[in-house]
Design an enzyme around this catalytic site. Structure first.
Site, PDB file in Angstrom:
ATOM      1  N   GLU A  33      -9.658  75.496  -4.546  1.00 27.85           N
ATOM      2  CA  GLU A  33     -10.713  74.509  -4.823  1.00 27.85           C
ATOM      3  C   GLU A  33     -11.173  73.910  -3.503  1.00 27.85           C
ATOM      4  O   GLU A  33     -10.370  73.470  -2.701  1.00 27.85           O
ATOM      5  CB  GLU A  33     -10.194  73.419  -5.771  1.00 27.85           C
ATOM      6  CG  GLU A  33     -11.123  72.239  -5.949  1.00 27.85           C
ATOM      7  CD  GLU A  33     -12.547  72.605  -6.414  1.00 27.85           C
ATOM      8  OE1 GLU A  33     -12.694  73.271  -7.446  1.00 27.85           O
ATOM      9  OE2 GLU A  33     -13.507  72.233  -5.703  1.00 27.85           O
ATOM     10  N   THR A 144     -16.677  79.461 -10.090  1.00 27.82           N
ATOM     11  CA  THR A 144     -17.254  78.520  -9.119  1.00 27.82           C
ATOM     12  C   THR A 144     -18.350  77.640  -9.714  1.00 27.82           C
ATOM     13  O   THR A 144     -18.942  76.821  -8.993  1.00 27.82           O
ATOM     14  CB  THR A 144     -17.791  79.285  -7.893  1.00 27.82           C
ATOM     15  OG1 THR A 144     -18.608  80.363  -8.364  1.00 27.82           O
ATOM     16  CG2 THR A 144     -16.658  79.860  -7.068  1.00 27.82           C
ATOM     17  N   HIS A 445     -11.581  59.375 -48.019  1.00 31.30           N
ATOM     18  CA  HIS A 445     -12.585  58.333 -48.246  1.00 31.30           C
ATOM     19  C   HIS A 445     -12.055  57.008 -47.703  1.00 31.30           C
ATOM     20  O   HIS A 445     -10.897  56.692 -47.925  1.00 31.30           O
ATOM     21  CB  HIS A 445     -12.857  58.195 -49.742  1.00 31.30           C
ATOM     22  CG  HIS A 445     -13.774  57.041 -50.054  1.00 31.30           C
ATOM     23  ND1 HIS A 445     -15.124  57.098 -49.800  1.00 31.30           N
ATOM     24  CD2 HIS A 445     -13.515  55.810 -50.571  1.00 31.30           C
ATOM     25  CE1 HIS A 445     -15.665  55.948 -50.162  1.00 31.30           C
ATOM     26  NE2 HIS A 445     -14.716  55.138 -50.624  1.00 31.30           N
TER      27      HIS A 445
HETATM   28  C1  LIG Z   1     -23.548  64.929 -16.052  1.00 30.34           C
HETATM   29  C2  LIG Z   1     -22.928  66.105 -16.768  1.00 30.34           C
HETATM   30  C3  LIG Z   1     -22.368  65.924 -18.014  1.00 30.34           C
HETATM   31  C4  LIG Z   1     -21.791  66.990 -18.683  1.00 30.34           C
HETATM   32  N1  LIG Z   1     -21.240  66.772 -19.901  1.00 30.34           N
HETATM   33  C5  LIG Z   1     -20.675  67.792 -20.569  1.00 30.34           C
HETATM   34  C6  LIG Z   1     -20.050  67.578 -21.826  1.00 30.34           C
HETATM   35  O1  LIG Z   1     -20.001  66.452 -22.326  1.00 30.34           O
HETATM   36  N2  LIG Z   1     -19.487  68.628 -22.450  1.00 30.34           N
HETATM   37  C7  LIG Z   1     -19.527  69.892 -21.916  1.00 30.34           C
HETATM   38  O2  LIG Z   1     -19.014  70.821 -22.533  1.00 30.34           O
HETATM   39  N3  LIG Z   1     -20.097  70.130 -20.719  1.00 30.34           N
HETATM   40  C8  LIG Z   1     -20.666  69.110 -20.036  1.00 30.34           C
HETATM   41  N4  LIG Z   1     -21.221  69.342 -18.807  1.00 30.34           N
HETATM   42  C9  LIG Z   1     -21.200  70.725 -18.271  1.00 30.34           C
HETATM   43  C10 LIG Z   1     -19.828  71.053 -17.691  1.00 30.34           C
HETATM   44  O3  LIG Z   1     -19.514  70.122 -16.687  1.00 30.34           O
HETATM   45  C11 LIG Z   1     -19.828  72.467 -17.129  1.00 30.34           C
HETATM   46  O4  LIG Z   1     -20.260  73.367 -18.124  1.00 30.34           O
HETATM   47  C12 LIG Z   1     -18.422  72.867 -16.691  1.00 30.34           C
HETATM   48  O5  LIG Z   1     -17.942  71.996 -15.705  1.00 30.34           O
HETATM   49  C13 LIG Z   1     -18.408  74.307 -16.161  1.00 30.34           C
HETATM   50  O6  LIG Z   1     -17.117  74.611 -15.792  1.00 30.34           O
HETATM   51  P1  LIG Z   1     -16.786  75.717 -14.702  1.00 30.34           P
HETATM   52  O7  LIG Z   1     -15.294  75.798 -14.655  1.00 30.34           O
HETATM   53  O8  LIG Z   1     -17.551  76.948 -14.971  1.00 30.34           O
HETATM   54  O9  LIG Z   1     -17.354  75.153 -13.315  1.00 30.34           O
HETATM   55  P2  LIG Z   1     -17.300  73.751 -12.592  1.00 30.34           P
HETATM   56  O10 LIG Z   1     -16.770  72.692 -13.432  1.00 30.34           O
HETATM   57  O11 LIG Z   1     -18.634  73.568 -11.973  1.00 30.34           O
HETATM   58  O12 LIG Z   1     -16.222  73.974 -11.439  1.00 30.34           O
HETATM   59  C14 LIG Z   1     -16.422  74.856 -10.389  1.00 30.34           C
HETATM   60  C15 LIG Z   1     -15.532  74.464  -9.227  1.00 30.34           C
HETATM   61  O13 LIG Z   1     -15.547  75.501  -8.267  1.00 30.34           O
HETATM   62  C16 LIG Z   1     -15.514  74.930  -6.974  1.00 30.34           C
HETATM   63  N5  LIG Z   1     -16.010  75.928  -6.025  1.00 30.34           N
HETATM   64  C17 LIG Z   1     -17.246  76.466  -5.958  1.00 30.34           C
HETATM   65  N6  LIG Z   1     -17.298  77.407  -4.993  1.00 30.34           N
HETATM   66  C18 LIG Z   1     -16.070  77.451  -4.444  1.00 30.34           C
HETATM   67  C19 LIG Z   1     -15.488  78.223  -3.430  1.00 30.34           C
HETATM   68  N7  LIG Z   1     -16.169  79.188  -2.792  1.00 30.34           N
HETATM   69  N8  LIG Z   1     -14.189  77.995  -3.118  1.00 30.34           N
HETATM   70  C20 LIG Z   1     -13.471  77.057  -3.756  1.00 30.34           C
HETATM   71  N9  LIG Z   1     -13.971  76.306  -4.742  1.00 30.34           N
HETATM   72  C21 LIG Z   1     -15.249  76.505  -5.092  1.00 30.34           C
HETATM   73  C22 LIG Z   1     -16.405  73.721  -7.106  1.00 30.34           C
HETATM   74  O14 LIG Z   1     -16.141  72.795  -6.087  1.00 30.34           O
HETATM   75  C23 LIG Z   1     -16.004  73.213  -8.493  1.00 30.34           C
HETATM   76  O15 LIG Z   1     -14.955  72.287  -8.381  1.00 30.34           O
HETATM   77  C24 LIG Z   1     -21.785  68.287 -18.093  1.00 30.34           C
HETATM   78  C25 LIG Z   1     -22.334  68.468 -16.826  1.00 30.34           C
HETATM   79  C26 LIG Z   1     -22.896  67.399 -16.163  1.00 30.34           C
HETATM   80  C27 LIG Z   1     -23.479  67.612 -14.797  1.00 30.34           C
END
Ligand SMILES: Cc1cc2nc3c(=O)[nH]c(=O)nc-3n(C[C@H](O)[C@H](O)[C@H](O)COP(=O)(O)OP(=O)(O)OC[C@H]3O[C@@H](n4cnc5c(N)ncnc54)[C@H](O)[C@@H]3O)c2cc1C
Length: 467
Positions: A33, A144, A445
């Site tokens: 991360e 990512t 209920h």
């Molecule tokens: C304001 C907001 C509210 C949301 N609310 C909801 C909700 O209520 N319910 C819901 O289901 N979804 C919600 N979402 C969407 C949800 O956050 C995402 O769908 C989810 O986080 C995706 O998960 P992920 O594991 O694919 O990626 P992410 O959570 O984006 O995590 C990816 C990680 O990879 C890391 N990374 C990237 N490139 C590299 C690299 N080269 N080396 C090391 N680390 C790296 C990043 O730093 C990050 O920490 C919301 C999003 C936002 C912005």
């Protein structure tokens, strides 16, 4: 060089769940991360902080407008945004530390730094201080995630013209927040500030808000949010955003092609998110992207390089935390030789406005397009004793069932606790229940869930009891 069976790049709800499941299945697992806290977008700048602020602002809204009707009289409550944000930060801190605990518990090696492929099996990790190390991994899972996207003519200064990330950390309550985009994130964060006293105007290109959800949900939510004071400019295409001191001017064209201008002191750009693959060195591993910049995967979430998989926001499909987590589990289990499956039709979508909005399965619009014969059952929340007791009377449950077989094809809810209620629809549809099955199941209920039973009674034989 350290060797691992499975390495996950990215620690969001996709990545950390994939790592835990891989470790549970006996793989020597690492997670990389780039930030110092684990949990990705969801825990740091997404789901969790937005819900913390939604809850705080909802308490304020209730104190201001609804307590009196319950016989609770308090004098002029004040919102302290800085304290709300500080509390939100504490919630995020506790939650992300929980992920560190889970990594330790499952003996997962955590690397802090940017992960970048050197080859299909070697990953270089570059730390903040510029130092690096390279590890070797039999399998790699790319998790990512995504970043906020914008429009080409908008320059995000992150002070007044902001994304969701900054909107979660404002130091003052905007006087007038202009939200570009009537999707989930815009409406949730718009709701936070509306409740805290901002004027909120949502400018949306489409002719409705939350366009992907069942049309009935969009209509009801528009009605309820308008009642709360949110303003909507639909079928309106933003063409420019200009900051001048503390003022932000948003220029757009309405559906007649006429220019309209809205001025606020903050503008939240919430027009979607884009996959994040920068700095990953995909070219060195030979991993291909699709036409929209997402990592290309097959049905097993395997990339074109056999030992590299990808999950979550960085691949196709809904950008949702629980979708990413299901995919993390799926890949770990495939690597262990199991045969897992995800039913993408049953990934629920939720909007945490108040009332909440939730949907799963097919929308009425989709069924029409697919030419499927269906029947619909509806039940309004206001007819429930539970809703009257709490005062949360807006919304309804809508169940769509197959015309001939009665199988439930979709469940769509606007109402108090819809986000939790939708789980009944997911389970019912996962087990291919009929509307009759739901109608004949006892629902405690008084609960909001009784509206699901009543909507099922309406869908199957038009026999609801309380209306
Ligand atoms: C304001 C907001 C509210 C949301 N609310 C909801 C909700 O209520 N319910 C819901 O289901 N979804 C919600 N979402 C969407 C949800 O956050 C995402 O769908 C989810 O986080 C995706 O998960 P992920 O594991 O694919 O990626 P992410 O959570 O984006 O995590 C990816 C990680 O990879 C890391 N990374 C990237 N490139 C590299 C690299 N080269 N080396 C090391 N680390 C790296 C990043 O730093 C990050 O920490 C919301 C999003 C936002 C912005």
């Amino acid at each position: 060089m350290s060797q691992f069976d499975v390495t996950v790049i990215g620690s969001g709800p996709g990545g950390y769940v994939a790592a835990i499941r891989a470790a549970q299945l006996g793989f020597k697992t690492a997670i990389i991360e780039k930030y110092s806290t684990l949990g990705g977008t969801c825990l740091n700048v997404g789901c969790i902080p937005s819900k913390a602020l939604l809850d705080s602002s909802e308490h304020f809204e209730n104190a201001k407008h609804n307590f009196a009707s319950h016989g609770i009289l308090i004098n002029d409550p004040q919102a302290d945004i800085q304290r709300m944000v500080a509390r939100k930060n504490e919630v995020v801190d506790q939650t992300t530390k929980g992920i560190n605990y889970l990594m330790d518990k499952n003996k997962i090696t955590v690397f802090e730094g940017v992960g970048s492929f050197e080859s299909a099996t070697q990953i270089k990790i570059t730390k903040n201080d510029g130092s690096s190390e390279t590890i070797e991994s039999k399998y790699t899972i790319i998790a990512t995630g995504s970043k906020p996207s914008s429009l080409p003519f908008i320059s995000l200064d992150k002070e007044r013209v902001i994304t969701s990330t900054e909107a979660l950390n404002l130091k003052e309550i905007p006087k007038h927040l202009v939200v570009i985009g009537g999707g989930v994130i815009g409406l949730e964060l718009g709701s936070v500030y509306l409740r805290l006293g901002s004027q909120v105007t949502v400018v949306e290109f489409m002719d409705k808000i939350i366009p992907g959800m069942d049309g009935a949900l969009s209509k009801e939510l528009t009605k309820v949010l308008k009642k709360q004071g949110m303003k909507f400019m639909l079928s309106t295409a933003v063409s420019g955003v200009e900051r001048n001191g503390d003022t932000v001017k948003v220029t757009a064209k309405d559906k007649k092609g006429e220019e309209v201008v809205v001025e606020g002191d903050y503008c939240l750009v919430s027009v979607g998110r884009k996959p994040y693959t920068e700095g990953l060195g995909l070219e060195k591993a030979g991993v291909e992207l699709d036409e929209r910049g997402r990592v290309k995967v097959n049905d097993h979430l395997q990339t074109n390089v056999a030992n590299i998989y990808a999950i979550g926001d960085v691949i196709k499909g809904a950008m949702l935390a629980h979708k990413a987590s299901e995919e993390g589990t799926l890949v770990a289990e495939i690597l262990a030789g199991q045969k897992p499956h995800i039913n993408y039709n049953l990934i629920p979508g939720v909007v945490y406005t108040w009332p909440e909005v939730a949907g799963v399965g097919k929308t009425e619009e989709q069924l029409k397009e697919e030419g499927v014969a269906y029947k619909v059952g509806n039940f309004p929340m206001r007819a429930l004793g539970r809703s009257r007791a709490s005062g949360d009377v807006d919304g309804f449950v809508k169940i769509i069932a197959d015309e001939k077989t009665d199988e439930v094809l979709g469940m769509h809810i606007v109402g108090a606790r819809a986000a939790d209620l939708i789980a009944e629809g997911v389970i019912a549809m996962e087990f291919r229940a009929s509307a009759e099955d739901i109608a004949r199941s006892s629902h405690a209920h008084p609960t909001y869930a009784e509206a699901i039973k009543e909507a099922a009674l309406d869908a199957t034989g038009k026999r609801p009891i309380h209306i």
